[in-house]
Write a protein that holds these residues in place. Structure first.
Motif, PDB file in Angstrom:
ATOM      1  N   ASP A 134     -15.057  48.138 -39.094  1.00  0.00           N
ATOM      2  CA  ASP A 134     -13.894  48.470 -38.274  1.00  0.00           C
ATOM      3  C   ASP A 134     -14.049  47.909 -36.858  1.00  0.00           C
ATOM      4  N   PRO A 135     -12.942  47.788 -36.145  1.00  0.00           N
ATOM      5  CA  PRO A 135     -13.005  47.177 -34.808  1.00  0.00           C
ATOM      6  C   PRO A 135     -13.819  47.973 -33.790  1.00  0.00           C
ATOM      7  N   VAL A 136     -13.917  49.310 -33.970  1.00  0.00           N
ATOM      8  CA  VAL A 136     -14.714  50.094 -33.017  1.00  0.00           C
ATOM      9  C   VAL A 136     -16.173  49.660 -33.099  1.00  0.00           C
ATOM     10  N   ALA A 137     -16.681  49.505 -34.324  1.00  0.00           N
ATOM     11  CA  ALA A 137     -18.079  49.108 -34.512  1.00  0.00           C
ATOM     12  C   ALA A 137     -18.323  47.730 -33.897  1.00  0.00           C
ATOM     13  N   THR A 138     -17.461  46.786 -34.243  1.00  0.00           N
ATOM     14  CA  THR A 138     -17.652  45.428 -33.722  1.00  0.00           C
ATOM     15  C   THR A 138     -17.464  45.397 -32.209  1.00  0.00           C
ATOM     16  N   GLY A 139     -16.423  46.059 -31.742  1.00  0.00           N
ATOM     17  CA  GLY A 139     -16.120  46.046 -30.308  1.00  0.00           C
ATOM     18  C   GLY A 139     -17.252  46.615 -29.471  1.00  0.00           C
ATOM     19  N   LEU A 140     -17.814  47.742 -29.910  1.00  0.00           N
ATOM     20  CA  LEU A 140     -18.851  48.385 -29.105  1.00  0.00           C
ATOM     21  C   LEU A 140     -20.219  47.737 -29.268  1.00  0.00           C
ATOM     22  N   LEU A 141     -20.467  47.138 -30.429  1.00  0.00           N
ATOM     23  CA  LEU A 141     -21.793  46.533 -30.637  1.00  0.00           C
ATOM     24  C   LEU A 141     -21.853  45.069 -30.202  1.00  0.00           C
ATOM     25  N   GLN A 142     -20.726  44.353 -30.339  1.00  0.00           N
ATOM     26  CA  GLN A 142     -20.743  42.917 -30.001  1.00  0.00           C
ATOM     27  C   GLN A 142     -19.828  42.560 -28.823  1.00  0.00           C
ATOM     28  N   GLY A 143     -19.001  43.509 -28.395  1.00  0.00           N
ATOM     29  CA  GLY A 143     -18.019  43.208 -27.357  1.00  0.00           C
ATOM     30  C   GLY A 143     -18.633  42.987 -25.984  1.00  0.00           C
ATOM     31  N   ARG A 144     -17.856  42.347 -25.117  1.00  0.00           N
ATOM     32  CA  ARG A 144     -18.278  42.084 -23.734  1.00  0.00           C
ATOM     33  C   ARG A 144     -17.133  42.444 -22.807  1.00  0.00           C
ATOM     34  N   PRO A 145     -17.423  42.640 -21.536  1.00  0.00           N
ATOM     35  CA  PRO A 145     -16.328  42.942 -20.602  1.00  0.00           C
ATOM     36  C   PRO A 145     -15.209  41.898 -20.654  1.00  0.00           C
ATOM     37  N   SER A 146     -15.562  40.638 -20.936  1.00  0.00           N
ATOM     38  CA  SER A 146     -14.525  39.605 -20.967  1.00  0.00           C
ATOM     39  C   SER A 146     -13.567  39.782 -22.134  1.00  0.00           C
ATOM     40  N   ASP A 147     -13.923  40.625 -23.115  1.00  0.00           N
ATOM     41  CA  ASP A 147     -13.007  40.907 -24.225  1.00  0.00           C
ATOM     42  C   ASP A 147     -11.987  41.988 -23.865  1.00  0.00           C
ATOM     43  N   VAL A 148     -12.195  42.637 -22.725  1.00  0.00           N
ATOM     44  CA  VAL A 148     -11.228  43.652 -22.271  1.00  0.00           C
ATOM     45  C   VAL A 148     -10.015  42.902 -21.743  1.00  0.00           C
ATOM     46  N   SER A 149      -8.922  42.943 -22.484  1.00  0.00           N
ATOM     47  CA  SER A 149      -7.785  42.102 -22.103  1.00  0.00           C
ATOM     48  C   SER A 149      -6.717  42.862 -21.314  1.00  0.00           C
ATOM     49  N   TRP A 150      -6.549  44.158 -21.606  1.00  0.00           N
ATOM     50  CA  TRP A 150      -5.570  44.957 -20.858  1.00  0.00           C
ATOM     51  C   TRP A 150      -6.233  46.236 -20.371  1.00  0.00           C
ATOM     52  N   VAL A 151      -5.916  46.617 -19.144  1.00  0.00           N
ATOM     53  CA  VAL A 151      -6.387  47.903 -18.611  1.00  0.00           C
ATOM     54  C   VAL A 151      -5.219  48.585 -17.911  1.00  0.00           C
ATOM     55  N   PHE A 152      -4.996  49.835 -18.259  1.00  0.00           N
ATOM     56  CA  PHE A 152      -4.009  50.669 -17.575  1.00  0.00           C
ATOM     57  C   PHE A 152      -4.751  51.793 -16.860  1.00  0.00           C
ATOM     58  N   VAL A 153      -4.411  52.025 -15.609  1.00  0.00           N
ATOM     59  CA  VAL A 153      -4.912  53.198 -14.885  1.00  0.00           C
ATOM     60  C   VAL A 153      -3.704  53.990 -14.424  1.00  0.00           C
ATOM     61  N   ASP A 154      -3.643  55.239 -14.879  1.00  0.00           N
ATOM     62  CA  ASP A 154      -2.516  56.115 -14.511  1.00  0.00           C
ATOM     63  C   ASP A 154      -1.167  55.439 -14.834  1.00  0.00           C
ATOM     64  N   GLY A 155      -1.157  54.741 -15.947  1.00  0.00           N
ATOM     65  CA  GLY A 155       0.083  54.101 -16.416  1.00  0.00           C
ATOM     66  C   GLY A 155       0.373  52.749 -15.792  1.00  0.00           C
ATOM     67  N   LYS A 156      -0.412  52.378 -14.782  1.00  0.00           N
ATOM     68  CA  LYS A 156      -0.170  51.085 -14.135  1.00  0.00           C
ATOM     69  C   LYS A 156      -1.043  50.009 -14.761  1.00  0.00           C
ATOM     70  N   VAL A 157      -0.455  48.823 -14.964  1.00  0.00           N
ATOM     71  CA  VAL A 157      -1.232  47.716 -15.517  1.00  0.00           C
ATOM     72  C   VAL A 157      -2.159  47.172 -14.426  1.00  0.00           C
TER      73      VAL A 157
END
Ligand SMILES: [Zn+2]
Length: 475
Positions: free
Chosen positions: A414-437
């Motif tokens: 599943d993507p959680v396993a791959t994301g947390l074990l092989q992912g990097r900060p550069s794979d973080v494509s979208w971030v919302f804080v308090d609803g703001k992009v």
């Protein structure tokens, strides 16, 4: 990823004479808390037990709030974020970060704790001006967002003068991160033992508890030299009604500092214990029975104390840890690294135990680490009613990971396993804080990065110059 702005102008479409809303105005509408966003078709790991994980799911945001999480949500008046093939999670939460020192990133790659104290705290920290704290907190906050960390506790022991608090608050505010600003003991010998300035900043900046930036207090440790200061700080924080964060670990354990605080009736659910290693079972029971919380900085614990986080021990007392980065002078700070360090520390110890006892090992599940990095972090900061999971009614602090990069394919399991074990900060494509992009398609938005770089450079130049001057004086 495509964004379709559906019917944004529906209300004014009939008025042909009106010009199209320019991009800036659209952004203003988006940040005004009135417009909806629908994250569509992602693998939704909600970290909410009642909702669970939805392989093809949607999250609907209205203003700063998550209003719906499920499959096939329809909203005709929402901006659509296509998350097909991507991983949608709550924003990560770092419960202990000395953000001021972010500008000293990578300075002591081979440093042990005495070197950290000498170079970072003494040689650099003593020269920090409010502007340098501003630069560190701005850089730290922006970096956190870039890494998918939407909330930090800023453990700010750089209050050389009361004005340093203003510098930190400005830096955090300008970065856009959600934060618990927790000022504490200064590095320089200026007498701030009666930290009246905390009362002043509370009145000045923290009039509402429902704001992005809230207030806490970093108290002195319950160690041999600082025990009385610790007691005074705790009483002071309680007078102001703000949460307490405290370093513990082997030096506190040496004098049974937690037992002493317990004898004085000072433990409580408002206390977070940072570096919870080397503590006796009895003291863990005291922490658990008073509903205290834990912040584990796995790499810092190995590097500063030579101790290995033992999550299974904490869980056996009913204590669920949160994760923290500590500082970047010799450690990475992104949550992917923290999760792996914690998992491997705990799993390695369990495998060794099982080998000795001649049984199969019982490994800490990866999903637990996701919870430590999100919901348990929110609980640690007393913010679990507001953030930490993708739950309708909570604030929209959300991360979307792109799962298409070469080091992430193919997803087996599943993507959680791959994301947390092989992912990097550069794979973080979208971030919302308090609803703001805050990050869109891999790019930070709403922040002047040229200015951030320039602020950081001038602080770095100043601190390097001051350190060289001091060095010259010694000769
Ligand atoms: Zn620390």
């Amino acid at each position: 990823m495509d964004i379709k702005r559906r019917n944004l102008l529906q209300g004014v479409a009939a008025t042909a004479a009106l010009p199209l809303i320019p991009a800036v105005a659209k952004a203003a509408v988006a940040t005004g808390g009135k417009r909806k966003t629908l994250i569509k078709g992602g693998y939704v790991a909600s970290v909410d037990k009642a909702i669970g994980e939805i392989p093809v799911g949607d999250v609907l945001i209205d203003g700063n709030t998550i209003v719906q999480v499920g499959a096939n949500i329809h909203a005709t008046d929402a901006e659509i974020v296509n998350a097909a093939g991507k991983l949608v999670m709550p924003g990560f939460i770092d419960t202990h970060r000395h953000t001021w020192s972010t500008t000293l990133r990578g300075m002591i790659p081979d440093g042990d704790f005495p070197i950290y104290m000498k170079v970072i705290d003494e040689e650099r920290g003593t020269h920090y001006r409010p502007d340098d704290v501003y630069a560190g907190d701005l850089l730290g906050g922006v970096s956190a967002i870039n890494d998918g960390i939407t909330t930090i506790l800023d453990w700010s022991h750089i209050m050389n003068t009361p004005a340093h608090a203003d510098g930190a608050i400005s830096g955090l505010t300008d970065s856009g991160v959600r934060a618990v600003f927790s000022p504490g003991i200064p590095i320089t010998p200026i007498d701030l033992n009666t930290p009246d300035y905390v009362e002043r900043i509370q009145k000045q900046y923290f009039t509402s508890k429902d704001q992005l930036l809230t207030l806490g207090m970093s108290v002195r440790s319950a160690d041999a030299k600082t025990f009385d200061g610790c007691v005074a700080d705790m009483k002071f924080a309680r007078k102001l009604g703000i949460p307490i964060t405290m370093h513990v670990g082997v030096t506190t354990a040496k004098i049974r500092g937690i037992t002493k605080l317990n004898d004085l009736g000072l433990l409580g659910s408002d206390v977070t214990y940072v570096h919870p290693t080397g503590i006796s079972d009895e003291e863990f029971k005291m922490i658990a029975s008073t509903n205290g919380t834990l912040s584990c900085a796995p790499m810092a614990e190995m590097m500063s104390q030579g101790s290995f986080p033992n999550v299974q021990q904490w869980l056996s007392f009913g204590l669920r840890p949160s994760l923290s980065s500590d500082n970047e002078t010799r450690l990475p700070s992104d949550m992917f690294n923290l999760i792996r360090a914690l998992l491997m520390s705990d799993r390695g110890q369990e495998i060794a135990r099982a080998g000795k006892e001649g049984r199969r090992s019982n490994l800490l599940p990866l999903r637990e680490a996701l919870s430590f990095a999100t919901l348990d972090g929110a609980h640690t900061l007393g913010l679990d009613k507001k953030i930490g999971s993708l739950t309708p009614g909570k604030r929209a602090d959300i991360v979307i990971m792109d799962m298409s990069d070469i080091q992430l394919i193919p997803v087996n399991g599943d993507p959680v396993a791959t994301g947390l074990l092989q992912g990097r900060p550069s794979d973080v494509s979208w971030v919302f804080v308090d609803g703001k992009v805050k990050k869109r398609n891999g790019q930070l938005v709403g922040i002047d990065m040229k200015r951030v770089r320039s602020v950081v450079k001038s602080s770095q130049d100043y601190l390097t110059k001051r350190a060289a001057e001091e060095e010259q004086k010694k000769k």
